[in-house]
Motif scaffolding. Structure first.
Motif, PDB file in Angstrom:
ATOM      1  N   PHE A   1       0.806  -1.209   0.000  1.00  0.00           N
ATOM      2  CA  PHE A   1       0.000   0.000   0.000  1.00  0.00           C
ATOM      3  C   PHE A   1       0.845   1.269   0.000  1.00  0.00           C
ATOM      4  O   PHE A   1       1.885   1.332   0.669  1.00  0.00           O
ATOM      5  CB  PHE A   1      -0.921   0.036   1.226  1.00  0.00           C
ATOM      6  CG  PHE A   1      -1.988  -1.026   1.237  1.00  0.00           C
ATOM      7  CD1 PHE A   1      -2.460  -1.570   0.048  1.00  0.00           C
ATOM      8  CD2 PHE A   1      -2.533  -1.467   2.430  1.00  0.00           C
ATOM      9  CE1 PHE A   1      -3.454  -2.547   0.064  1.00  0.00           C
ATOM     10  CE2 PHE A   1      -3.530  -2.418   2.460  1.00  0.00           C
ATOM     11  CZ  PHE A   1      -3.986  -2.974   1.268  1.00  0.00           C
ATOM     12  N   ALA A   2       0.363   2.269  -0.720  1.00  0.00           N
ATOM     13  CA  ALA A   2       0.866   3.621  -0.534  1.00  0.00           C
ATOM     14  C   ALA A   2       0.329   4.137   0.798  1.00  0.00           C
ATOM     15  O   ALA A   2      -0.677   3.639   1.312  1.00  0.00           O
ATOM     16  CB  ALA A   2       0.401   4.519  -1.679  1.00  0.00           C
ATOM     17  N   ALA A   3       0.979   5.133   1.361  1.00  0.00           N
ATOM     18  CA  ALA A   3       0.576   5.628   2.677  1.00  0.00           C
ATOM     19  C   ALA A   3      -0.858   6.155   2.679  1.00  0.00           C
ATOM     20  O   ALA A   3      -1.562   6.053   3.686  1.00  0.00           O
ATOM     21  CB  ALA A   3       1.539   6.727   3.136  1.00  0.00           C
ATOM     22  N   ASP A   4      -1.292   6.697   1.540  1.00  0.00           N
ATOM     23  CA  ASP A   4      -2.625   7.305   1.462  1.00  0.00           C
ATOM     24  C   ASP A   4      -3.677   6.359   0.888  1.00  0.00           C
ATOM     25  O   ASP A   4      -4.706   6.806   0.371  1.00  0.00           O
ATOM     26  CB  ASP A   4      -2.582   8.585   0.630  1.00  0.00           C
ATOM     27  CG  ASP A   4      -2.180   8.322  -0.825  1.00  0.00           C
ATOM     28  OD1 ASP A   4      -1.766   7.181  -1.141  1.00  0.00           O
ATOM     29  OD2 ASP A   4      -2.294   9.253  -1.648  1.00  0.00           O
ATOM     30  N   VAL A   5      -3.449   5.057   0.973  1.00  0.00           N
ATOM     31  CA  VAL A   5      -4.373   4.090   0.367  1.00  0.00           C
ATOM     32  C   VAL A   5      -5.801   4.272   0.907  1.00  0.00           C
ATOM     33  O   VAL A   5      -6.012   4.600   2.070  1.00  0.00           O
ATOM     34  CB  VAL A   5      -3.885   2.641   0.613  1.00  0.00           C
ATOM     35  CG1 VAL A   5      -3.941   2.277   2.079  1.00  0.00           C
ATOM     36  CG2 VAL A   5      -4.682   1.658  -0.227  1.00  0.00           C
TER      37      VAL A   5
ATOM     38  N   LEU B   1     -12.291   3.401   3.933  1.00  0.00           N
ATOM     39  CA  LEU B   1     -11.234   3.200   4.921  1.00  0.00           C
ATOM     40  C   LEU B   1      -9.980   3.897   4.419  1.00  0.00           C
ATOM     41  O   LEU B   1      -9.633   3.775   3.234  1.00  0.00           O
ATOM     42  CB  LEU B   1     -10.963   1.714   5.123  1.00  0.00           C
ATOM     43  CG  LEU B   1     -12.070   0.896   5.794  1.00  0.00           C
ATOM     44  CD1 LEU B   1     -11.730  -0.586   5.722  1.00  0.00           C
ATOM     45  CD2 LEU B   1     -12.250   1.337   7.232  1.00  0.00           C
ATOM     46  N   LEU B   2      -9.285   4.588   5.301  1.00  0.00           N
ATOM     47  CA  LEU B   2      -8.141   5.397   4.909  1.00  0.00           C
ATOM     48  C   LEU B   2      -6.887   4.977   5.660  1.00  0.00           C
ATOM     49  O   LEU B   2      -6.945   4.688   6.857  1.00  0.00           O
ATOM     50  CB  LEU B   2      -8.418   6.885   5.185  1.00  0.00           C
ATOM     51  CG  LEU B   2      -9.754   7.459   4.690  1.00  0.00           C
ATOM     52  CD1 LEU B   2      -9.907   8.905   5.144  1.00  0.00           C
ATOM     53  CD2 LEU B   2      -9.831   7.371   3.181  1.00  0.00           C
ATOM     54  N   GLY B   3      -5.743   4.964   4.938  1.00  0.00           N
ATOM     55  CA  GLY B   3      -4.460   4.717   5.577  1.00  0.00           C
ATOM     56  C   GLY B   3      -4.025   3.265   5.514  1.00  0.00           C
ATOM     57  O   GLY B   3      -4.840   2.356   5.677  1.00  0.00           O
ATOM     58  N   SER B   4      -2.744   3.059   5.280  1.00  0.00           N
ATOM     59  CA  SER B   4      -2.239   1.701   5.047  1.00  0.00           C
ATOM     60  C   SER B   4      -2.439   0.783   6.243  1.00  0.00           C
ATOM     61  O   SER B   4      -2.862  -0.371   6.093  1.00  0.00           O
ATOM     62  CB  SER B   4      -0.753   1.756   4.667  1.00  0.00           C
ATOM     63  OG  SER B   4       0.006   2.393   5.690  1.00  0.00           O
ATOM     64  N   ALA B   5      -2.169   1.257   7.449  1.00  0.00           N
ATOM     65  CA  ALA B   5      -2.290   0.398   8.624  1.00  0.00           C
ATOM     66  C   ALA B   5      -3.750   0.002   8.866  1.00  0.00           C
ATOM     67  O   ALA B   5      -4.058  -1.169   9.127  1.00  0.00           O
ATOM     68  CB  ALA B   5      -1.724   1.099   9.857  1.00  0.00           C
TER      69      ALA B   5
ATOM     70  N   ILE C   1      -0.220   0.577  -4.156  1.00  0.00           N
ATOM     71  CA  ILE C   1      -1.666   0.625  -4.372  1.00  0.00           C
ATOM     72  C   ILE C   1      -2.256   1.813  -3.619  1.00  0.00           C
ATOM     73  O   ILE C   1      -2.072   1.946  -2.411  1.00  0.00           O
ATOM     74  CB  ILE C   1      -2.333  -0.681  -3.902  1.00  0.00           C
ATOM     75  CG1 ILE C   1      -1.853  -1.867  -4.750  1.00  0.00           C
ATOM     76  CG2 ILE C   1      -3.858  -0.573  -3.972  1.00  0.00           C
ATOM     77  CD1 ILE C   1      -2.342  -3.217  -4.260  1.00  0.00           C
ATOM     78  N   HIS C   2      -2.965   2.663  -4.338  1.00  0.00           N
ATOM     79  CA  HIS C   2      -3.575   3.852  -3.740  1.00  0.00           C
ATOM     80  C   HIS C   2      -5.065   3.672  -3.460  1.00  0.00           C
ATOM     81  O   HIS C   2      -5.598   4.321  -2.575  1.00  0.00           O
ATOM     82  CB  HIS C   2      -3.397   5.063  -4.656  1.00  0.00           C
ATOM     83  CG  HIS C   2      -1.985   5.527  -4.779  1.00  0.00           C
ATOM     84  ND1 HIS C   2      -1.423   6.457  -3.927  1.00  0.00           N
ATOM     85  CD2 HIS C   2      -1.007   5.181  -5.648  1.00  0.00           C
ATOM     86  CE1 HIS C   2      -0.162   6.669  -4.271  1.00  0.00           C
ATOM     87  NE2 HIS C   2       0.113   5.907  -5.314  1.00  0.00           N
ATOM     88  N   HIS C   3      -5.716   2.823  -4.248  1.00  0.00           N
ATOM     89  CA  HIS C   3      -7.176   2.718  -4.095  1.00  0.00           C
ATOM     90  C   HIS C   3      -7.609   1.284  -4.376  1.00  0.00           C
ATOM     91  O   HIS C   3      -7.306   0.730  -5.428  1.00  0.00           O
ATOM     92  CB  HIS C   3      -7.868   3.673  -5.086  1.00  0.00           C
ATOM     93  CG  HIS C   3      -9.301   3.947  -4.751  1.00  0.00           C
ATOM     94  ND1 HIS C   3     -10.076   4.822  -5.474  1.00  0.00           N
ATOM     95  CD2 HIS C   3     -10.127   3.466  -3.777  1.00  0.00           C
ATOM     96  CE1 HIS C   3     -11.295   4.880  -4.961  1.00  0.00           C
ATOM     97  NE2 HIS C   3     -11.345   4.053  -3.929  1.00  0.00           N
ATOM     98  N   LEU C   4      -8.295   0.695  -3.412  1.00  0.00           N
ATOM     99  CA  LEU C   4      -8.968  -0.585  -3.604  1.00  0.00           C
ATOM    100  C   LEU C   4     -10.422  -0.268  -3.918  1.00  0.00           C
ATOM    101  O   LEU C   4     -11.114   0.389  -3.125  1.00  0.00           O
ATOM    102  CB  LEU C   4      -8.886  -1.437  -2.341  1.00  0.00           C
ATOM    103  CG  LEU C   4      -7.500  -1.892  -1.893  1.00  0.00           C
ATOM    104  CD1 LEU C   4      -7.574  -2.431  -0.473  1.00  0.00           C
ATOM    105  CD2 LEU C   4      -6.940  -2.936  -2.833  1.00  0.00           C
ATOM    106  N   MET C   5     -10.900  -0.720  -5.065  1.00  0.00           N
ATOM    107  CA  MET C   5     -12.267  -0.428  -5.482  1.00  0.00           C
ATOM    108  C   MET C   5     -13.073  -1.720  -5.499  1.00  0.00           C
ATOM    109  O   MET C   5     -12.851  -2.590  -6.336  1.00  0.00           O
ATOM    110  CB  MET C   5     -12.257   0.250  -6.861  1.00  0.00           C
ATOM    111  CG  MET C   5     -11.667   1.648  -6.839  1.00  0.00           C
ATOM    112  SD  MET C   5     -11.525   2.418  -8.474  1.00  0.00           S
ATOM    113  CE  MET C   5      -9.971   1.687  -9.021  1.00  0.00           C
TER     114      MET C   5
END
Length: 299
Positions: A203-207, A224-228, A279-283
């Motif tokens: 993940f990118a940090a801003d995923v 949902l926001l953020g890799s963690a 990965i920035h966005h899971l759709m």
């Protein structure tokens, strides 16, 4: 009377032939304008009715005339769609299309077809979006864009330039189709095993993880926001979501995606937006009304 009837029949046959030939391009314009195959099809039905009722002897360029009608109708629908989407339950994502079944849809400058890019186009006004789509996806000349949008040629150029700048500022560096598919495959492995560390590495940090379900059970109503946070949620959800899932790879809007059965009658479509940073966005598209092309139930 019989001669007149034959003339009318021949004229209608010619009109139908011209419309059928131009239909893929007209659909491509409407779909890129709206991000909805259903709404694009509705527009094409209206275009056909208007084409039938037009004095076609006065139309010197059918392709230009039909593109004009299609674009203007799409602008009207786009203006009303913005208010309708305010009542949509949860995140809204564009309706996916199966480009393996309709390769002509992405034949002309297909980058303006990708789901992530269609979502980005939502930031533009309907007129800016029309100008951009006509120019960047279909290479219409500026004088024709000006005629369609009922503006001057100078203003048409300004609309395209303004849209291009806004999109360039917001768009991440793209990756090619091979790398996109590889990242999606690696994600699937990590998600199915609930491997938090592997997910965070992808993940990118801003995923962001978005589920488009319009209130359907099982679809998250907020991104949902953020890799963690995204990695932990996926790991916790893995034992309920993935076991027994017979994953099918498909081509959606020119990019790889997967279909994941949720039960005997429902499916989820998953694809990603990614850059060299990850990965920035899971759709996740869960709304069955948007999955008719992939075996979903239309409403």
């Amino acid at each position: 009377m019989q001669v007149e009837s034959l003339k009318q029949a021949n004229a209608l046959e010619q009109a139908a032939s011209a419309f059928v030939e131009l239909r893929p391009r007209l659909f491509g314009i409407a779909y890129r304008m709206l991000g909805s195959a259903v709404e694009a099809e509705d527009i094409l039905q209206e275009v056909w009715l208007r084409w039938q009722n037009t004095d076609r002897s006065t139309v010197q360029n059918p392709a230009a005339f039909l593109a004009l009608i299609t674009t203007r109708l799409a602008i009207n629908v786009a203006q009303s769609a913005r208010s309708r989407r305010e009542s949509y339950i949860g995140p809204w994502l564009p309706e996916p299309v199966d480009t393996s079944m309709d390769p002509t849809l992405g034949a002309e400058r297909g980058e303006a077809l990708e789901l992530a890019f269609l979502l980005l186009l939502e930031r533009l006004t309907p007129t800016e979006r029309a100008a951009y789509v006509l120019r960047e996806a279909f290479v219409y000349p500026y004088p024709q864009i000006a005629e369609i949008l009922q503006v001057s040629t100078v203003n048409a150029r300004q609309l395209v330039s303004r849209a291009r700048k806004r999109l360039t500022a917001a768009r991440r560096e793209p990756i090619d189709k091979t790398e996109h598919r590889r990242l999606l495959a690696v994600f699937l492995d990590a998600a199915q095993t609930g491997n938090i560390a592997a997910l965070e590495d992808l993940f990118a940090a801003d995923v962001v993880s978005s589920s488009d379900g319009n209130g359907i059970r099982g679809a998250a109503r907020f991104p949902l926001l953020g890799s963690a946070r995204v990695a932990k949620f996926l790991a916790a959800y893995a034992p309920r979501f993935w076991p027994g899932a017979d994953i099918t790879w498909v081509e959606v809007n020119g990019r790889a995606a997967v279909l994941v059965p949720r039960n005997r009658t429902e499916i989820t479509l998953l694809t990603i937006e990614a850059s060299p940073q990850g990965i920035h966005h899971l759709m996740w598209i869960v709304n069955p009304a948007k999955l008719g092309a992939f075996g979903g139930v239309t409403t």
